[in-house]
Design a protein around this motif. Structure first.
Motif, mmCIF file in Angstrom:
data_model
loop_
_atom_site.group_PDB
_atom_site.id
_atom_site.type_symbol
_atom_site.label_atom_id
_atom_site.label_comp_id
_atom_site.label_asym_id
_atom_site.label_seq_id
_atom_site.Cartn_x
_atom_site.Cartn_y
_atom_site.Cartn_z
ATOM 1 N N ASP A 133 0.838 -1.202 0.000
ATOM 2 C CA ASP A 133 0.000 0.000 0.000
ATOM 3 C C ASP A 133 0.872 1.251 0.000
ATOM 4 O OD1 ASP A 133 -2.290 -1.596 0.170
ATOM 5 O OD2 ASP A 133 -2.368 -1.452 2.362
ATOM 6 N N GLY A 134 1.921 1.231 0.820
ATOM 7 C CA GLY A 134 2.791 2.396 0.922
ATOM 8 C C GLY A 134 3.529 2.699 -0.365
ATOM 9 N N ILE A 135 4.102 1.676 -0.973
ATOM 10 C CA ILE A 135 4.836 1.867 -2.236
ATOM 11 C C ILE A 135 3.881 2.342 -3.324
ATOM 12 C CG2 ILE A 135 6.194 0.731 -4.017
ATOM 13 C CD1 ILE A 135 7.683 1.080 -1.376
ATOM 14 N N ALA A 136 2.691 1.736 -3.393
ATOM 15 C CA ALA A 136 1.711 2.133 -4.405
ATOM 16 C C ALA A 136 1.290 3.585 -4.207
ATOM 17 C CB ALA A 136 0.490 1.212 -4.346
ATOM 18 N N ALA B 76 4.101 11.584 -3.415
ATOM 19 C CA ALA B 76 4.496 11.948 -2.050
ATOM 20 C C ALA B 76 5.964 11.607 -1.826
ATOM 21 C CB ALA B 76 3.621 11.208 -1.041
ATOM 22 N N HIS B 77 6.617 12.404 -1.001
ATOM 23 C CA HIS B 77 8.039 12.182 -0.744
ATOM 24 C C HIS B 77 8.269 10.876 0.005
ATOM 25 C CE1 HIS B 77 8.139 16.332 -1.992
ATOM 26 N NE2 HIS B 77 9.461 16.299 -2.015
ATOM 27 N N THR B 78 7.381 10.579 0.951
ATOM 28 C CA THR B 78 7.449 9.312 1.670
ATOM 29 C C THR B 78 6.085 9.052 2.298
ATOM 30 O OG1 THR B 78 8.747 7.975 3.244
ATOM 31 C CG2 THR B 78 8.277 10.248 3.895
ATOM 32 N N VAL B 79 5.996 7.985 3.074
ATOM 33 C CA VAL B 79 4.748 7.632 3.744
ATOM 34 C C VAL B 79 4.977 7.528 5.237
ATOM 35 C CG1 VAL B 79 3.663 6.441 1.804
ATOM 36 C CG2 VAL B 79 5.195 5.175 3.341
ATOM 37 N N MET B 80 3.878 7.642 5.958
ATOM 38 C CA MET B 80 3.891 7.493 7.411
ATOM 39 C C MET B 80 2.980 6.316 7.753
ATOM 40 S SD MET B 80 2.876 10.364 10.278
ATOM 41 C CE MET B 80 4.342 11.375 10.064
#
Length: 342
Positions: A222-225, A232-236
Protein backbone atom coordinates in the motif's frame (compact mmCIF):
# COMPACT_ATOMS: atom_id res chain seq x y z
CA UNK A 1 10.99 29.76 31.39
CA UNK A 2 10.75 26.40 33.15
CA UNK A 3 8.16 23.67 33.37
CA UNK A 4 7.01 22.32 36.73
CA UNK A 5 9.06 19.18 36.11
CA UNK A 6 12.44 18.51 34.54
CA UNK A 7 11.95 17.85 30.84
CA UNK A 8 14.04 14.78 29.93
CA UNK A 9 16.93 16.10 27.85
CA UNK A 10 17.07 14.93 24.26
CA UNK A 11 19.83 12.32 24.20
CA UNK A 12 20.80 13.36 20.65
CA UNK A 13 22.72 13.90 18.56
CA UNK A 14 19.91 15.60 16.67
CA UNK A 15 20.41 15.43 12.88
CA UNK A 16 20.51 18.62 10.86
CA UNK A 17 17.96 17.26 8.37
CA UNK A 18 15.25 14.62 8.25
CA UNK A 19 15.12 11.92 5.56
CA UNK A 20 12.16 12.60 3.30
CA UNK A 21 12.40 10.10 0.48
CA UNK A 22 10.68 6.96 -0.77
CA UNK A 23 13.26 4.76 0.94
CA UNK A 24 12.74 6.48 4.31
CA UNK A 25 9.28 5.56 5.68
CA UNK A 26 8.19 7.16 8.97
CA UNK A 27 6.41 5.74 12.02
CA UNK A 28 3.32 7.80 12.83
CA UNK A 29 2.52 9.18 16.27
CA UNK A 30 0.21 6.58 17.83
CA UNK A 31 -1.34 7.52 21.15
CA UNK A 32 -0.86 4.67 23.59
CA UNK A 33 1.43 2.73 21.24
CA UNK A 34 4.42 4.67 19.84
CA UNK A 35 6.29 4.65 23.11
CA UNK A 36 10.06 4.17 23.30
CA UNK A 37 9.99 0.33 23.12
CA UNK A 38 7.73 0.34 20.07
CA UNK A 39 9.76 3.05 18.34
CA UNK A 40 12.97 1.09 18.90
CA UNK A 41 11.28 -2.05 17.58
CA UNK A 42 10.19 -0.26 14.41
CA UNK A 43 13.66 1.24 13.99
CA UNK A 44 15.09 -2.28 14.23
CA UNK A 45 13.04 -3.09 11.12
CA UNK A 46 13.92 0.08 9.24
CA UNK A 47 11.76 3.02 10.35
CA UNK A 48 13.73 6.06 9.20
CA UNK A 49 12.00 8.60 11.47
CA UNK A 50 9.73 8.12 14.46
CA UNK A 51 7.25 10.57 15.93
CA UNK A 52 6.39 10.59 19.62
CA UNK A 53 2.93 10.11 20.99
CA UNK A 54 0.99 13.39 21.17
CA UNK A 55 2.39 15.70 23.85
CA UNK A 56 0.09 18.36 25.24
CA UNK A 57 1.72 21.78 24.93
CA UNK A 58 -0.15 23.03 27.97
CA UNK A 59 0.62 19.84 29.89
CA UNK A 60 4.31 20.26 29.13
CA UNK A 61 4.37 23.90 30.23
CA UNK A 62 2.51 23.08 33.45
CA UNK A 63 4.41 19.85 34.07
CA UNK A 64 1.42 17.50 34.01
CA UNK A 65 2.13 13.99 35.35
CA UNK A 66 3.16 11.56 32.63
CA UNK A 67 4.18 14.21 30.11
CA UNK A 68 7.86 13.52 30.70
CA UNK A 69 7.33 9.80 30.05
CA UNK A 70 6.18 10.57 26.50
CA UNK A 71 9.56 12.18 25.81
CA UNK A 72 11.72 9.35 27.11
CA UNK A 73 14.31 8.53 24.46
CA UNK A 74 17.82 7.24 23.71
CA UNK A 75 20.57 8.23 21.27
CA UNK A 76 19.53 5.37 18.98
CA UNK A 77 16.00 6.82 18.92
CA UNK A 78 16.99 9.45 16.37
CA UNK A 79 15.81 11.09 14.19
CA UNK A 80 12.91 11.81 16.55
CA UNK A 81 10.06 14.26 15.95
CA UNK A 82 8.07 15.49 18.96
CA UNK A 83 4.38 15.83 18.15
CA UNK A 84 2.61 18.57 20.07
CA UNK A 85 -1.08 19.27 20.33
CA UNK A 86 -2.93 22.29 21.60
CA UNK A 87 -4.87 25.22 20.20
CA UNK A 88 -3.27 28.17 22.01
CA UNK A 89 -0.35 29.88 20.31
CA UNK A 90 1.19 31.05 23.57
CA UNK A 91 1.42 27.55 25.02
CA UNK A 92 2.68 26.01 21.79
CA UNK A 93 5.43 28.60 21.54
CA UNK A 94 6.44 28.15 25.18
CA UNK A 95 6.40 24.36 24.86
CA UNK A 96 8.62 24.44 21.76
CA UNK A 97 11.04 26.83 23.46
CA UNK A 98 11.30 24.53 26.48
CA UNK A 99 11.92 21.55 24.25
CA UNK A 100 14.54 23.39 22.22
CA UNK A 101 16.31 24.31 25.47
CA UNK A 102 16.28 20.59 26.33
CA UNK A 103 17.94 19.74 23.00
CA UNK A 104 14.99 18.61 20.86
CA UNK A 105 15.22 19.74 17.27
CA UNK A 106 12.20 18.54 15.27
CA UNK A 107 8.49 19.07 15.89
CA UNK A 108 5.05 18.34 14.49
CA UNK A 109 1.73 19.99 15.28
CA UNK A 110 -1.29 17.74 15.23
CA UNK A 111 -4.15 19.28 13.28
CA UNK A 112 -5.66 15.95 12.35
CA UNK A 113 -6.71 14.02 15.47
CA UNK A 114 -10.48 13.56 15.47
CA UNK A 115 -10.76 11.98 18.94
CA UNK A 116 -13.47 13.77 20.93
CA UNK A 117 -11.37 14.59 23.99
CA UNK A 118 -8.85 16.37 21.75
CA UNK A 119 -11.39 18.09 19.51
CA UNK A 120 -13.41 19.45 22.44
CA UNK A 121 -10.29 21.37 23.52
CA UNK A 122 -10.22 23.05 20.12
CA UNK A 123 -7.08 21.08 19.28
CA UNK A 124 -6.30 18.40 16.71
CA UNK A 125 -8.71 18.42 13.79
CA UNK A 126 -10.80 21.13 15.47
CA UNK A 127 -8.09 23.57 14.37
CA UNK A 128 -9.27 23.05 10.79
CA UNK A 129 -12.49 24.87 11.73
CA UNK A 130 -10.51 28.00 12.61
CA UNK A 131 -7.66 28.38 10.11
CA UNK A 132 -6.65 31.82 11.41
CA UNK A 133 -6.08 30.46 14.89
CA UNK A 134 -4.27 27.49 13.37
CA UNK A 135 -1.94 29.90 11.58
CA UNK A 136 -1.35 31.88 14.78
CA UNK A 137 -0.42 28.64 16.52
CA UNK A 138 1.87 27.64 13.67
CA UNK A 139 3.53 31.07 13.67
CA UNK A 140 4.34 30.81 17.39
CA UNK A 141 5.61 27.26 17.05
CA UNK A 142 7.85 28.02 14.08
CA UNK A 143 9.19 31.15 15.78
CA UNK A 144 10.29 29.06 18.77
CA UNK A 145 11.50 25.99 16.90
CA UNK A 146 12.96 27.57 13.78
CA UNK A 147 11.90 27.63 10.11
CA UNK A 148 11.82 24.20 8.50
CA UNK A 149 11.86 22.41 11.84
CA UNK A 150 8.09 22.01 12.23
CA UNK A 151 5.74 19.79 10.26
CA UNK A 152 1.96 19.82 10.35
CA UNK A 153 -0.36 16.81 10.37
CA UNK A 154 -3.56 17.68 8.49
CA UNK A 155 -6.80 16.17 7.32
CA UNK A 156 -8.78 17.40 4.33
CA UNK A 157 -10.95 19.52 6.56
CA UNK A 158 -13.28 19.12 9.49
CA UNK A 159 -16.08 17.99 7.18
CA UNK A 160 -16.82 17.77 3.47
CA UNK A 161 -18.25 21.28 3.30
CA UNK A 162 -15.06 22.82 4.67
CA UNK A 163 -12.08 21.35 2.83
CA UNK A 164 -9.35 23.76 3.91
CA UNK A 165 -6.33 21.50 3.46
CA UNK A 166 -4.69 22.95 0.36
CA UNK A 167 -5.18 26.61 1.25
CA UNK A 168 -4.04 26.06 4.83
CA UNK A 169 -1.03 24.03 3.72
CA UNK A 170 0.05 26.80 1.33
CA UNK A 171 -0.14 29.36 4.12
CA UNK A 172 1.77 27.07 6.48
CA UNK A 173 4.42 26.69 3.81
CA UNK A 174 4.69 30.48 3.60
CA UNK A 175 5.20 30.64 7.39
CA UNK A 176 8.17 28.26 7.22
CA UNK A 177 6.69 24.77 7.62
CA UNK A 178 9.22 22.03 6.90
CA UNK A 179 6.75 19.43 5.62
CA UNK A 180 3.06 18.54 5.60
CA UNK A 181 1.61 15.14 6.46
CA UNK A 182 -1.85 14.49 5.05
CA UNK A 183 -4.35 11.88 6.15
CA UNK A 184 -6.78 12.32 3.25
CA UNK A 185 -10.05 12.03 5.10
CA UNK A 186 -12.14 14.65 6.89
CA UNK A 187 -12.34 14.68 10.67
CA UNK A 188 -16.01 13.71 10.44
CA UNK A 189 -15.03 10.55 8.58
CA UNK A 190 -12.69 9.43 11.32
CA UNK A 191 -11.28 6.23 9.83
CA UNK A 192 -14.41 5.42 7.85
CA UNK A 193 -14.68 5.25 4.11
CA UNK A 194 -11.59 5.18 1.92
CA UNK A 195 -8.58 7.48 2.10
CA UNK A 196 -8.58 9.87 -0.88
CA UNK A 197 -5.02 9.52 -2.12
CA UNK A 198 -5.78 11.70 -5.16
CA UNK A 199 -6.03 14.54 -2.62
CA UNK A 200 -2.45 13.73 -1.60
CA UNK A 201 -1.37 13.96 -5.24
CA UNK A 202 -3.11 17.33 -5.54
CA UNK A 203 -1.35 18.62 -2.43
CA UNK A 204 2.00 17.44 -3.81
CA UNK A 205 1.33 19.46 -6.96
CA UNK A 206 0.33 22.48 -4.87
CA UNK A 207 3.29 22.70 -2.49
CA UNK A 208 7.04 23.10 -2.90
CA UNK A 209 7.83 21.55 0.50
CA UNK A 210 7.75 17.77 1.10
CA UNK A 211 4.43 15.96 1.56
CA UNK A 212 4.12 12.78 3.61
CA UNK A 213 1.18 10.52 2.80
CA UNK A 214 -0.87 8.72 5.42
CA UNK A 215 -4.14 6.81 5.55
CA UNK A 216 -5.07 3.21 4.66
CA UNK A 217 -1.44 2.10 4.41
CA UNK A 218 -1.97 -1.34 5.88
CA UNK A 219 0.92 -3.01 4.10
CA UNK A 220 4.20 -2.05 2.48
CA UNK A 221 2.55 -2.66 -0.90
CA UNK A 222 0.00 0.00 0.00
CA UNK A 223 2.79 2.40 0.92
CA UNK A 224 4.84 1.87 -2.24
CA UNK A 225 1.71 2.13 -4.41
CA UNK A 226 0.75 5.38 -2.66
CA UNK A 227 4.16 6.96 -3.26
CA UNK A 228 4.09 5.99 -6.92
CA UNK A 229 0.53 7.18 -7.45
CA UNK A 230 0.72 10.47 -5.57
CA UNK A 231 4.32 11.64 -5.85
CA UNK A 232 4.50 11.95 -2.05
CA UNK A 233 8.04 12.18 -0.74
CA UNK A 234 7.45 9.31 1.67
CA UNK A 235 4.75 7.63 3.74
CA UNK A 236 3.89 7.49 7.41
CA UNK A 237 2.79 4.05 8.60
CA UNK A 238 0.26 3.98 11.43
CA UNK A 239 -2.22 1.09 11.60
CA UNK A 240 0.02 -0.88 9.22
CA UNK A 241 2.87 -0.66 11.72
CA UNK A 242 0.60 -1.64 14.61
CA UNK A 243 -0.28 -4.82 12.75
CA UNK A 244 3.25 -5.47 11.53
CA UNK A 245 6.26 -3.49 12.84
CA UNK A 246 8.33 -5.24 10.16
CA UNK A 247 6.38 -3.25 7.55
CA UNK A 248 9.44 -1.00 7.22
CA UNK A 249 11.64 -3.96 6.24
CA UNK A 250 8.99 -5.07 3.75
CA UNK A 251 8.93 -1.53 2.34
CA UNK A 252 12.68 -1.66 1.70
CA UNK A 253 12.43 -5.09 0.11
CA UNK A 254 9.71 -4.01 -2.31
CA UNK A 255 11.61 -0.87 -3.27
CA UNK A 256 14.62 -3.07 -4.06
CA UNK A 257 12.46 -5.29 -6.27
CA UNK A 258 12.47 -8.21 -3.86
CA UNK A 259 9.53 -10.10 -2.42
CA UNK A 260 9.22 -9.62 1.38
CA UNK A 261 9.62 -12.73 3.49
CA UNK A 262 6.30 -14.04 4.83
CA UNK A 263 5.42 -13.44 8.46
CA UNK A 264 5.62 -17.10 9.45
CA UNK A 265 5.57 -18.26 13.09
CA UNK A 266 9.38 -18.22 13.39
CA UNK A 267 9.69 -14.65 12.15
CA UNK A 268 6.80 -13.54 14.32
CA UNK A 269 8.39 -15.23 17.33
CA UNK A 270 11.56 -13.21 16.75
CA UNK A 271 9.61 -9.94 16.35
CA UNK A 272 7.52 -10.58 19.46
CA UNK A 273 10.58 -11.61 21.47
CA UNK A 274 12.26 -8.32 20.54
CA UNK A 275 9.21 -6.32 21.59
CA UNK A 276 8.96 -8.23 24.84
CA UNK A 277 12.66 -7.64 25.60
CA UNK A 278 12.26 -3.92 24.97
CA UNK A 279 9.13 -3.66 27.09
CA UNK A 280 10.85 -5.45 29.97
CA UNK A 281 13.96 -3.29 29.61
CA UNK A 282 12.01 -0.03 29.84
CA UNK A 283 9.26 -1.12 32.23
CA UNK A 284 8.35 1.53 34.77
CA UNK A 285 9.55 0.67 38.31
CA UNK A 286 6.39 2.34 39.63
CA UNK A 287 4.09 0.31 37.36
CA UNK A 288 5.90 -2.95 36.54
CA UNK A 289 2.72 -4.70 35.42
CA UNK A 290 1.91 -2.10 32.76
CA UNK A 291 4.40 -3.62 30.31
CA UNK A 292 2.73 -7.03 30.69
CA UNK A 293 -0.65 -5.47 29.91
CA UNK A 294 0.87 -3.75 26.88
CA UNK A 295 2.21 -7.07 25.62
CA UNK A 296 -1.22 -8.63 26.03
CA UNK A 297 -2.73 -5.91 23.85
CA UNK A 298 -0.17 -5.76 21.02
CA UNK A 299 0.49 -9.45 20.30
CA UNK A 300 -3.03 -10.20 18.98
CA UNK A 301 -2.47 -7.59 16.25
CA UNK A 302 0.72 -9.32 15.13
CA UNK A 303 -0.71 -12.84 14.94
CA UNK A 304 -4.30 -12.29 13.81
CA UNK A 305 -3.63 -13.87 10.40
CA UNK A 306 -2.30 -17.12 11.92
CA UNK A 307 -4.33 -20.23 12.75
CA UNK A 308 -4.85 -20.33 16.50
CA UNK A 309 -4.77 -16.55 16.89
CA UNK A 310 -8.02 -16.52 18.84
CA UNK A 311 -6.76 -19.15 21.28
CA UNK A 312 -3.56 -17.16 21.85
CA UNK A 313 -5.53 -13.97 22.47
CA UNK A 314 -7.62 -15.75 25.09
CA UNK A 315 -4.52 -17.25 26.69
CA UNK A 316 -2.87 -13.83 26.89
CA UNK A 317 -5.92 -12.42 28.65
CA UNK A 318 -5.16 -14.82 31.50
CA UNK A 319 -1.49 -13.78 31.76
CA UNK A 320 -0.38 -11.83 34.82
CA UNK A 321 3.39 -12.15 34.62
CA UNK A 322 6.19 -12.37 32.06
CA UNK A 323 6.44 -16.10 32.73
CA UNK A 324 2.76 -16.45 31.83
CA UNK A 325 3.26 -14.45 28.63
CA UNK A 326 6.33 -16.47 27.64
CA UNK A 327 4.49 -19.75 28.21
CA UNK A 328 1.47 -18.66 26.15
CA UNK A 329 3.64 -17.45 23.28
CA UNK A 330 5.80 -20.59 23.29
CA UNK A 331 2.75 -22.82 23.13
CA UNK A 332 1.34 -20.87 20.18
CA UNK A 333 4.49 -20.05 18.19
CA UNK A 334 7.13 -22.50 19.33
CA UNK A 335 10.33 -21.65 21.24
CA UNK A 336 11.11 -17.94 21.43
CA UNK A 337 14.69 -16.89 20.62
CA UNK A 338 16.61 -16.62 23.88
CA UNK A 339 19.43 -14.38 22.63
CA UNK A 340 17.37 -11.97 20.57
CA UNK A 341 18.89 -8.61 19.63
CA UNK A 342 16.86 -5.71 20.95
Amino acid sequence: MTAAFAIPPCPGPVPDALPLAADAPWLAPLAGYSDLPFRLLCRRYGAAVCVTEMVSAKGLVYGSPGTGDLLRSLPEDQPLVVQLFGAEASFLGRAAALLRDAGYGWFDLNMGCSVHKVVKQGAGAAMLRDPENALDAARALIAAAGPGRVGFKLRLGFDESHRVCNDLALRLQDLGAGWITLHPRTARQGFGGVADHEAVAELVRTLSIPVIASGDLFSARDGIACIRATGAHTVMYARGALQNPAIFRDHAELLAGREPAPADPARLAALIARHMALLRRFASPEHPDAAVWKMRSVVPRYVKHLPGAKALRLALCRCHSWDDVHAALTQALGPLPADIEE
